[in-house]
Design a protein around this motif. Structure first.
Motif, PDB file in Angstrom:
ATOM      1  N   ALA A  29       0.836  -1.213   0.000  1.00 18.28           N
ATOM      2  CA  ALA A  29       0.000   0.000   0.000  1.00 18.28           C
ATOM      3  C   ALA A  29       0.864   1.254   0.000  1.00 18.28           C
ATOM      4  O   ALA A  29       0.561   2.244  -0.690  1.00 18.28           O
ATOM      5  N   PHE A  30       1.970   1.222   0.765  1.00 18.34           N
ATOM      6  CA  PHE A  30       2.875   2.372   0.800  1.00 18.34           C
ATOM      7  C   PHE A  30       3.472   2.633  -0.577  1.00 18.34           C
ATOM      8  O   PHE A  30       3.523   3.784  -1.036  1.00 18.34           O
ATOM      9  N   HIS A  31       3.925   1.579  -1.246  1.00 18.04           N
ATOM     10  CA  HIS A  31       4.496   1.756  -2.581  1.00 18.04           C
ATOM     11  C   HIS A  31       3.425   2.233  -3.565  1.00 18.04           C
ATOM     12  O   HIS A  31       3.707   3.063  -4.445  1.00 18.04           O
ATOM     13  N   LEU A  32       2.226   1.744  -3.425  1.00 12.12           N
ATOM     14  CA  LEU A  32       1.135   2.184  -4.289  1.00 12.12           C
ATOM     15  C   LEU A  32       0.845   3.669  -4.086  1.00 12.12           C
ATOM     16  O   LEU A  32       0.557   4.401  -5.043  1.00 12.12           O
ATOM     17  N   TYR A  33       0.952   4.106  -2.833  1.00 12.27           N
ATOM     18  CA  TYR A  33       0.762   5.540  -2.551  1.00 12.27           C
ATOM     19  C   TYR A  33       1.819   6.372  -3.263  1.00 12.27           C
ATOM     20  O   TYR A  33       1.513   7.400  -3.888  1.00 12.27           O
ATOM     21  N   LEU A  34       3.090   5.949  -3.173  1.00 19.05           N
ATOM     22  CA  LEU A  34       4.156   6.683  -3.856  1.00 19.05           C
ATOM     23  C   LEU A  34       3.976   6.643  -5.369  1.00 19.05           C
ATOM     24  O   LEU A  34       4.235   7.622  -6.064  1.00 19.05           O
ATOM     25  N   LEU A  35       3.498   5.523  -5.876  1.00 15.74           N
ATOM     26  CA  LEU A  35       3.414   5.294  -7.310  1.00 15.74           C
ATOM     27  C   LEU A  35       2.287   6.089  -7.967  1.00 15.74           C
ATOM     28  O   LEU A  35       2.453   6.638  -9.059  1.00 15.74           O
ATOM     29  N   VAL A  66      -7.334   3.180   3.065  1.00 20.48           N
ATOM     30  CA  VAL A  66      -7.319   4.605   2.684  1.00 20.48           C
ATOM     31  C   VAL A  66      -6.587   4.782   1.355  1.00 20.48           C
ATOM     32  O   VAL A  66      -7.057   5.505   0.453  1.00 20.48           O
ATOM     33  N   VAL A  67      -5.420   4.144   1.219  1.00 19.23           N
ATOM     34  CA  VAL A  67      -4.651   4.263  -0.024  1.00 19.23           C
ATOM     35  C   VAL A  67      -5.447   3.701  -1.194  1.00 19.23           C
ATOM     36  O   VAL A  67      -5.516   4.318  -2.273  1.00 19.23           O
ATOM     37  N   LEU A  68      -6.072   2.547  -1.025  1.00 26.02           N
ATOM     38  CA  LEU A  68      -6.860   1.959  -2.102  1.00 26.02           C
ATOM     39  C   LEU A  68      -8.043   2.846  -2.475  1.00 26.02           C
ATOM     40  O   LEU A  68      -8.401   2.966  -3.653  1.00 26.02           O
ATOM     41  N   GLY A  69      -8.640   3.505  -1.474  1.00 18.41           N
ATOM     42  CA  GLY A  69      -9.728   4.432  -1.770  1.00 18.41           C
ATOM     43  C   GLY A  69      -9.267   5.614  -2.598  1.00 18.41           C
ATOM     44  O   GLY A  69      -9.959   6.044  -3.545  1.00 18.41           O
ATOM     45  N   LEU A 127      -8.582  -2.467  -9.579  1.00 13.06           N
ATOM     46  CA  LEU A 127      -8.801  -2.369  -8.138  1.00 13.06           C
ATOM     47  C   LEU A 127      -8.875  -3.750  -7.485  1.00 13.06           C
ATOM     48  O   LEU A 127      -8.390  -3.949  -6.374  1.00 13.06           O
ATOM     49  N   LEU A 128      -9.483  -4.699  -8.179  1.00 13.85           N
ATOM     50  CA  LEU A 128      -9.536  -6.056  -7.648  1.00 13.85           C
ATOM     51  C   LEU A 128      -8.137  -6.635  -7.486  1.00 13.85           C
ATOM     52  O   LEU A 128      -7.809  -7.278  -6.480  1.00 13.85           O
ATOM     53  N   GLY A 129      -7.292  -6.406  -8.497  1.00 15.20           N
ATOM     54  CA  GLY A 129      -5.924  -6.896  -8.406  1.00 15.20           C
ATOM     55  C   GLY A 129      -5.147  -6.226  -7.293  1.00 15.20           C
ATOM     56  O   GLY A 129      -4.433  -6.885  -6.528  1.00 15.20           O
ATOM     57  N   LEU A 130      -5.289  -4.913  -7.182  1.00 15.68           N
ATOM     58  CA  LEU A 130      -4.578  -4.185  -6.129  1.00 15.68           C
ATOM     59  C   LEU A 130      -5.088  -4.570  -4.743  1.00 15.68           C
ATOM     60  O   LEU A 130      -4.310  -4.615  -3.778  1.00 15.68           O
ATOM     61  N   SER A 131      -6.378  -4.839  -4.620  1.00 13.12           N
ATOM     62  CA  SER A 131      -6.933  -5.215  -3.314  1.00 13.12           C
ATOM     63  C   SER A 131      -6.347  -6.531  -2.818  1.00 13.12           C
ATOM     64  O   SER A 131      -6.195  -6.737  -1.611  1.00 13.12           O
ATOM     65  N   SER A 132      -6.008  -7.437  -3.756  1.00 10.43           N
ATOM     66  CA  SER A 132      -5.388  -8.694  -3.337  1.00 10.43           C
ATOM     67  C   SER A 132      -3.976  -8.462  -2.815  1.00 10.43           C
ATOM     68  O   SER A 132      -3.492  -9.197  -1.955  1.00 10.43           O
TER      69      SER A 132
END
Length: 553
Positions: free
Chosen positions: A363-369, A451-454, A482-487
């Motif tokens: 999630a942290f990397h996704l936030y930066l990305l 929160v990041v996924l939202g 989103l389904l892929g990221l949620s996993s």
């Protein structure tokens, strides 16, 4: 002379022994939680001194506590109120009591309020004004009419705290069982034994709506059970409502409402089999994920410089080891030495925390990305993530292990039968460590990931709306992304919050969390194999070097 000298020595030894025994007995008698010093003392000081044991006797095996003596003390106190006390009410922080003379020739039932913060008082039959109350049928007193015209009744509300007094083996051996609000209601006519009532008395306990996986049981304190007594339900029935439970019993004594889990053996076995099947499948696909990454890394040198697949693989490895630890732990149960059980509990805890941590790092990397995007630079980025992903859980496990938190753990059904035994956190003694290092740790990482996924969802669907005319399937692509990221960020673990709603959500939670490895493998395949460039342009997450500058020194 020799004989006299020997007799003198023996006399001195005898006197010294008597003095030592006297000192020992005196020291023991000064310990109120052994129930010796205040055994027949029912003044305010004796009551308050003994009530301190409700919190002092918070751990089983406490040598300074004698639960049998303490429980008999409060049972004898009710008899004292009826037969020797001149007072009519008692108002203390831990005890509320009413003593009242009752005519055995009454013409209607008697009703008394049982509000824990107030002294019990006689009231009219009004269900709305007094949610906690007791109804004593007139037939109870009518059955005593031939012996005496008046009887003396004592009604007490005792706050027994969260310790072991008035908990008994039935509660101390179970997980998350408790007495409702830690309050016990006592009804006594002194030494008059009242049993086998043709018309039972009714005690109404008010409470909040209880989850369906918890059962409420009306019980009474049975002094004939074991050496110090225990809760029993013989002669009592339970009528559970939404916000109240009515207990009907055919005798007088101490009563309480027990809250107990109801995971029976059939349910636990079904959930275990689902988890084992799902974990086994996940382990296979997680191994495929790692193998696929190794193949792509050697066939496509470009992957050597990307951190995104490395993070996915680290998560896959942590989940694989977690599933393996789960199989070993559940398969062995409590077999082996206590040291081996301690080690299995610690290893299982460590890999569980590693999985949670790597989900949070995803999630942290996704936030930066996706969210921060610009002006982001970290030297030795993946190395630092690895230190957090594998090192932070190690520190937590070392701390919990130094407190001797790991040991035998059992899940029990409503009949107190162990339905599942494994090595985990010790029952009762390490409950605070469990809540902090597992429940609390998971909640923090899950909320951050959610929160990041939202925020990512907001960006994806905002972009989809802006390009709806150019890309017909943009919304579907965003949804699948989103389904892929949620996993990856472990959203399925959030179903644990919904498990109190019923067994159906528990089954769903066990199924989806155990299959997380399958979802990660599918995401990895779609992202990197076979046509990476197409998927990259639609998801925006495969190529970190497009939007994020990271050092790989």
């Amino acid at each position: 002379m020799v004989t006299r000298g020997a007799l003198g020595v023996l006399l001195l030894l005898h006197l010294a022994s008597d003095q030592k025994n006297s000192t020992t007995m005196h020291e023991e008698s000064r310990q109120p939680c052994k129930g010796l010093i205040n055994a027949n003392r029912f003044d305010n000081f004796g009551l308050e001194d003994t009530a301190k044991c409700f919190s002092a006797c918070a751990q089983s095996g406490n040598e300074s506590c004698n639960l049998g003596n303490l429980q008999r003390y409060w049972l004898n106190y009710e008899i004292h109120l009826v037969e020797k006390s001149l007072t009519e009410t008692v108002n203390m922080s831990f005890l509320k009591a009413l003593v009242k003379n009752i005519n055995t020739n009454i013409s209607e039932d008697l009703h008394f309020s049982l509000t824990p913060s107030q002294i019990p008082k006689q009231v009219t039959e009004d269900e709305h004004r007094h949610p906690d109350r007791v109804r004593l049928p007139r037939s109870l007193f009518g059955s005593l009419q031939g012996n005496r015209p008046v009887v003396r009744l004592a009604i007490t509300i005792l706050n027994v705290g969260s310790g072991n007094v008035f908990k008994g083996p039935r509660l101390s051996l179970e997980d998350d069982s408790s007495v409702l609000n830690n309050h016990v209601v006592g009804l006594s006519l002194g030494h008059i034994n009242v049993t086998g009532l043709a018309e039972p008395l009714e005690i109404t306990f008010s409470h909040q709506h209880q989850p369906p996986n918890v059962t409420l049981s009306c019980v009474f304190w049975d002094v004939t059970k074991g050496s110090s007594g225990d809760w029993a339900s013989r002669g009592c029935s339970t009528d559970v409502g939404v916000n109240r439970t009515i207990c009907r019993c055919d005798h007088l004594t101490f009563f309480a409402l027990l809250l107990r889990p109801i995971l029976d053996q059939v349910t636990v076995k079904a959930l275990t089999r689902i988890s084992q099947a799902g974990c086994g499948t996940s382990m296979i696909f997680l191994a495929f994920t790692v193998a696929l990454y190794a193949f792509l890394r050697f066939s496509q040198q470009r992957l050597n410089s990307e951190d995104v697949p490395k993070i996915h693989v680290a998560l896959s490895v942590s989940l694989f080891l977690l599933n393996l630890a789960f199989f070993i732990n559940v398969g062995h149960g409590l077999k082996g030495s206590s040291a081996a059980c301690w080690a299995r509990g610690a290893v299982f805890h460590y890999f569980l925390l590693c999985a949670f941590t790597w989900m949070g790092l995803e999630a942290f990397h996704l936030y930066l990305l996706v969210i921060k995007v610009f002006n982001t630079y970290f030297g030795h980025y993946f190395l630092k993530l690895s230190l957090v992903g594998w090192g932070l859980p190690a520190l937590i496990v070392i701390g919990a292990g130094s407190a001797n938190s790991y040991g035998p753990y059992a899940i029990r059904d409503k009949k107190n039968t162990a339905t599942l035994e494994l090595c985990w956190f010790c029952e009762k003694t390490a409950i605070s460590a469990l809540y902090v290092t597992v429940h609390g740790y998971f909640l923090v990482t899950f909320l951050f990931s959610a929160v990041v996924l939202g925020l990512v969802a907001l960006k994806i669907f905002t972009l989809s709306s802006a390009t709806a005319g150019k890309e017909k399937w943009q919304h579907w692509k965003g949804f699948l992304t989103l389904l892929g990221l949620s996993s990856l960020v472990g959203v399925t673990w959030g179903l644990a919050i919904l498990t109190p709603l019923g067994l159906s959500t528990t089954y769903v939670f066990a199924l989806f969390t155990s299959l997380q490895g399958v979802f990660i493998f599918c995401w990895f395949v779609v992202l990197y194999f076979p046509s990476q460039s197409t998927v990259t342009s639609s998801s925006g997450t495969a190529r970190a070097d497009q939007v994020l500058t990271v050092s790989h020194e």
